[in-house]
Write a protein that holds these residues in place. Sequence first.
Motif, PDB file in Angstrom:
ATOM      1  N   CYS A 227       4.817 -17.944 -15.665  1.00  0.00           N
ATOM      2  CA  CYS A 227       5.588 -16.704 -15.759  1.00  0.00           C
ATOM      3  C   CYS A 227       6.038 -16.283 -14.364  1.00  0.00           C
ATOM      4  O   CYS A 227       5.237 -16.269 -13.422  1.00  0.00           O
ATOM      5  N   VAL A 228       7.304 -15.923 -14.237  1.00  0.00           N
ATOM      6  CA  VAL A 228       7.866 -15.505 -12.951  1.00  0.00           C
ATOM      7  C   VAL A 228       7.339 -14.137 -12.546  1.00  0.00           C
ATOM      8  O   VAL A 228       6.967 -13.917 -11.399  1.00  0.00           O
ATOM      9  N   SER A 229       7.320 -13.194 -13.484  1.00  0.00           N
ATOM     10  CA  SER A 229       6.970 -11.812 -13.177  1.00  0.00           C
ATOM     11  C   SER A 229       6.117 -11.243 -14.300  1.00  0.00           C
ATOM     12  O   SER A 229       6.464 -11.361 -15.479  1.00  0.00           O
ATOM     13  N   ALA A 230       5.006 -10.598 -13.916  1.00  0.00           N
ATOM     14  CA  ALA A 230       4.105 -10.014 -14.911  1.00  0.00           C
ATOM     15  C   ALA A 230       4.809  -9.009 -15.800  1.00  0.00           C
ATOM     16  O   ALA A 230       4.462  -8.856 -16.982  1.00  0.00           O
ATOM     17  N   TYR A 231       5.826  -8.339 -15.252  1.00  0.00           N
ATOM     18  CA  TYR A 231       6.442  -7.237 -15.987  1.00  0.00           C
ATOM     19  C   TYR A 231       7.575  -7.702 -16.899  1.00  0.00           C
ATOM     20  O   TYR A 231       8.287  -6.867 -17.465  1.00  0.00           O
ATOM     21  N   THR A 232       7.735  -9.028 -17.043  1.00  0.00           N
ATOM     22  CA  THR A 232       8.658  -9.550 -18.062  1.00  0.00           C
ATOM     23  C   THR A 232       7.923  -9.918 -19.339  1.00  0.00           C
ATOM     24  O   THR A 232       8.566 -10.283 -20.323  1.00  0.00           O
ATOM     25  N   ILE A 233       6.604  -9.842 -19.342  1.00  0.00           N
ATOM     26  CA  ILE A 233       5.827 -10.186 -20.530  1.00  0.00           C
ATOM     27  C   ILE A 233       5.872  -9.017 -21.496  1.00  0.00           C
ATOM     28  O   ILE A 233       5.513  -7.886 -21.149  1.00  0.00           O
ATOM     29  N   ALA A 234       6.306  -9.262 -22.715  1.00  0.00           N
ATOM     30  CA  ALA A 234       6.426  -8.190 -23.704  1.00  0.00           C
ATOM     31  C   ALA A 234       6.243  -8.769 -25.096  1.00  0.00           C
ATOM     32  O   ALA A 234       6.504  -9.953 -25.329  1.00  0.00           O
ATOM     33  N   LYS A 235       5.795  -7.925 -26.016  1.00  0.00           N
ATOM     34  CA  LYS A 235       5.605  -8.376 -27.392  1.00  0.00           C
ATOM     35  C   LYS A 235       6.619  -7.728 -28.317  1.00  0.00           C
ATOM     36  O   LYS A 235       7.055  -6.587 -28.094  1.00  0.00           O
ATOM     37  N   MET A 236       6.986  -8.469 -29.356  1.00  0.00           N
ATOM     38  CA  MET A 236       7.974  -8.011 -30.322  1.00  0.00           C
ATOM     39  C   MET A 236       8.041  -9.024 -31.453  1.00  0.00           C
ATOM     40  O   MET A 236       7.827 -10.236 -31.232  1.00  0.00           O
ATOM     41  N   ASP A 237       8.332  -8.557 -32.648  1.00  0.00           N
ATOM     42  CA  ASP A 237       8.578  -9.444 -33.783  1.00  0.00           C
ATOM     43  C   ASP A 237       7.417 -10.432 -33.974  1.00  0.00           C
ATOM     44  O   ASP A 237       7.619 -11.612 -34.197  1.00  0.00           O
ATOM     45  N   ASN A 238       6.194  -9.918 -33.868  1.00  0.00           N
ATOM     46  CA  ASN A 238       4.988 -10.735 -34.033  1.00  0.00           C
ATOM     47  C   ASN A 238       4.938 -11.898 -33.053  1.00  0.00           C
ATOM     48  O   ASN A 238       4.427 -12.982 -33.378  1.00  0.00           O
ATOM     49  N   GLY A 239       5.451 -11.710 -31.866  1.00  0.00           N
ATOM     50  CA  GLY A 239       5.424 -12.772 -30.865  1.00  0.00           C
ATOM     51  C   GLY A 239       5.514 -12.211 -29.463  1.00  0.00           C
ATOM     52  O   GLY A 239       5.667 -11.004 -29.261  1.00  0.00           O
ATOM     53  N   LEU A 240       5.421 -13.100 -28.486  1.00  0.00           N
ATOM     54  CA  LEU A 240       5.498 -12.728 -27.083  1.00  0.00           C
ATOM     55  C   LEU A 240       6.735 -13.335 -26.442  1.00  0.00           C
ATOM     56  O   LEU A 240       7.188 -14.420 -26.829  1.00  0.00           O
ATOM     57  N   PHE A 241       7.268 -12.646 -25.447  1.00  0.00           N
ATOM     58  CA  PHE A 241       8.452 -13.081 -24.714  1.00  0.00           C
ATOM     59  C   PHE A 241       8.158 -12.962 -23.225  1.00  0.00           C
ATOM     60  O   PHE A 241       7.476 -12.046 -22.779  1.00  0.00           O
ATOM     61  N   TRP A 242       8.708 -13.886 -22.431  1.00  0.00           N
ATOM     62  CA  TRP A 242       8.531 -13.815 -20.989  1.00  0.00           C
ATOM     63  C   TRP A 242       9.553 -14.682 -20.275  1.00  0.00           C
ATOM     64  O   TRP A 242      10.169 -15.565 -20.872  1.00  0.00           O
ATOM     65  N   LEU A 243       9.746 -14.408 -18.981  1.00  0.00           N
ATOM     66  CA  LEU A 243      10.620 -15.191 -18.122  1.00  0.00           C
ATOM     67  C   LEU A 243       9.769 -16.257 -17.441  1.00  0.00           C
ATOM     68  O   LEU A 243       8.823 -15.944 -16.724  1.00  0.00           O
ATOM     69  N   GLY A 244      10.110 -17.516 -17.674  1.00  0.00           N
ATOM     70  CA  GLY A 244       9.220 -18.599 -17.318  1.00  0.00           C
ATOM     71  C   GLY A 244       9.487 -19.255 -15.973  1.00  0.00           C
ATOM     72  O   GLY A 244      10.566 -19.153 -15.394  1.00  0.00           O
ATOM     73  N   THR A 245       8.443 -19.933 -15.523  1.00  0.00           N
ATOM     74  CA  THR A 245       8.509 -20.794 -14.352  1.00  0.00           C
ATOM     75  C   THR A 245       7.402 -21.823 -14.476  1.00  0.00           C
ATOM     76  O   THR A 245       6.430 -21.628 -15.208  1.00  0.00           O
TER      77      THR A 245
END
Length: 547
Positions: A227-245
């Motif tokens: 993950c590039v940035s801790a503050y891009t991790i978010a949950k929605m629609d029964n799943g997780l989303f993040w900006l990767g590296t």
Amino acid sequence: MKTPILGSAYVARSINAADNRMVNLFPEVILEGGKEAGFLNRAPGLQLQQTVGTGPIRALWAHQTNGSDFYVVSGNQFYKLSGLNATPTLLGTVSGTGPVSIADNGTQLFIAANGTSYIYNEVTNVFAQILDPDFAGAVTVAYLDGYFVFNQPDSQIIWVSQLLDGTSVDPLDFASAEGSPDGVVGLIADHRELWVFGTDSVEVWYNSGAADFPLTRIQGAFNEIGCVSAYTIAKMDNGLFWLGTDARGQGIVYRANGYTGVRISTHAVEYAIAQYGNISDAIAYTYQQEGHAFYVLTFPSGNATWVYDVATQAWHERAGFSGGEFMRHRSNCQCNFGGNIIVGDFENGNIYTFDLDVYADNGGIQKWLRSWRALPTGQNNLKRTAHHSLQLDCETGVGLNLYPGYDSENIDTEAGLNLVAQYVQTFLATQAGDTLTTEAGDGFEPLGQYELSDTDISGYELVTNSYPAAPGYNPEVMLRWSDDGGHTYSNEHWSSLGKIGAYGHRTFWRRLGMTLKLRDRVYELSGTDPNKIAIMGAELIISPTNA
């Protein structure tokens, strides 16, 4: 022919290949009985609720257990509000300047400020810094089975608090995320499991109830996407989303599928991200409105915001508008309180609600834009075409019930005589015999009248002031086009969406010229008026040539 105005944002590395920009519009699919398969909606506007502190708004949190309050971190101050327009209660001071992570256990709120952290007790109304000597600081925090779980700054270490007490930390209640030697970036709890994100990997833990440390890694729940940035991790629609590296590169957006990450960004979005340079300060939040679940990803250094819609799996740009240019969206964080989507401003202390029936950002311009290729994919035979007309298939008659504009006009008497401010001629008087004069009231410029045919009048002709129509009274759409693949554009051509109630109004443009050497055309529509926008399609009338 139907020109492909619908779709999503996709501007390729070469705009000659694809130049489909979509700003402050998002598509909605019509499942049954629609005029078309879908349409384009205008993004929600920002409705100001109040200003809390000096800002920026670093975090918002709604306590969903009782739903009676929500919390705001504005600048270095922590506030509690009982309603959207309630007077904020200052609870304490929060250090730092960047994003803040918050979790609650039903009684306590844990406020992690990337090191120094705080606990607010809702029962005792006490706000205090965590001073336990074994507390090593927190970047992000989550709640899991009665524990606050947080990651220590610049380390591989994750900690748990004492059960149901965030103020106390046992010196042995920590573990290292050692599936990979990378450092921990951030963490989040989802479905009673803890996802720990490193710079090159993700591993998942669960509460095993072990005596020494209650959390245990899940065997096989490890993947080499960081993950590039801790503050891009978010949950929605029964799943997780993040900006990767990871060890091979960065800048791909992922969604969790089981314990693995699935790429959801497109090459076009990834190309845009690559242009921003520093993406380590990226932030994200999620929200749901009318069945659309949005992942809102902002790049402060890049001054841009991208939004992914789970409902359509489509991306669009979400933007503010300042100085004649698009900029990052003003929203910095989000919470759901009382059925309202609340967002905070990244520059000041304003808190807003997202409203799909508001077509401005805090009373300012919300510009929307859509560009697309005139011909459908695969139908350009590289011969010149004459473009006769373009009709926008959209909802018309959406003007606002406001004042129209007026031109400057002469002031006439009922008999048709013009009024003038005279020097020495006969003058007009009231019924009581008082002379009518100009506002100066000096007695030397009485009001007189003269025939329209008079040519030698010793005075100043009186006229009304002109003023423009209120924005949105007669809303207009601007069209321009490019015949060199999207590199340069024509002049602007305006057409009305119809005044209020003019539902049969047609929005179209005629005499659009002929394509040039490249045998290609990109159209661009945009608007700034504060009116509803709903676009179902566009009809383009063209004639082929042999050239």
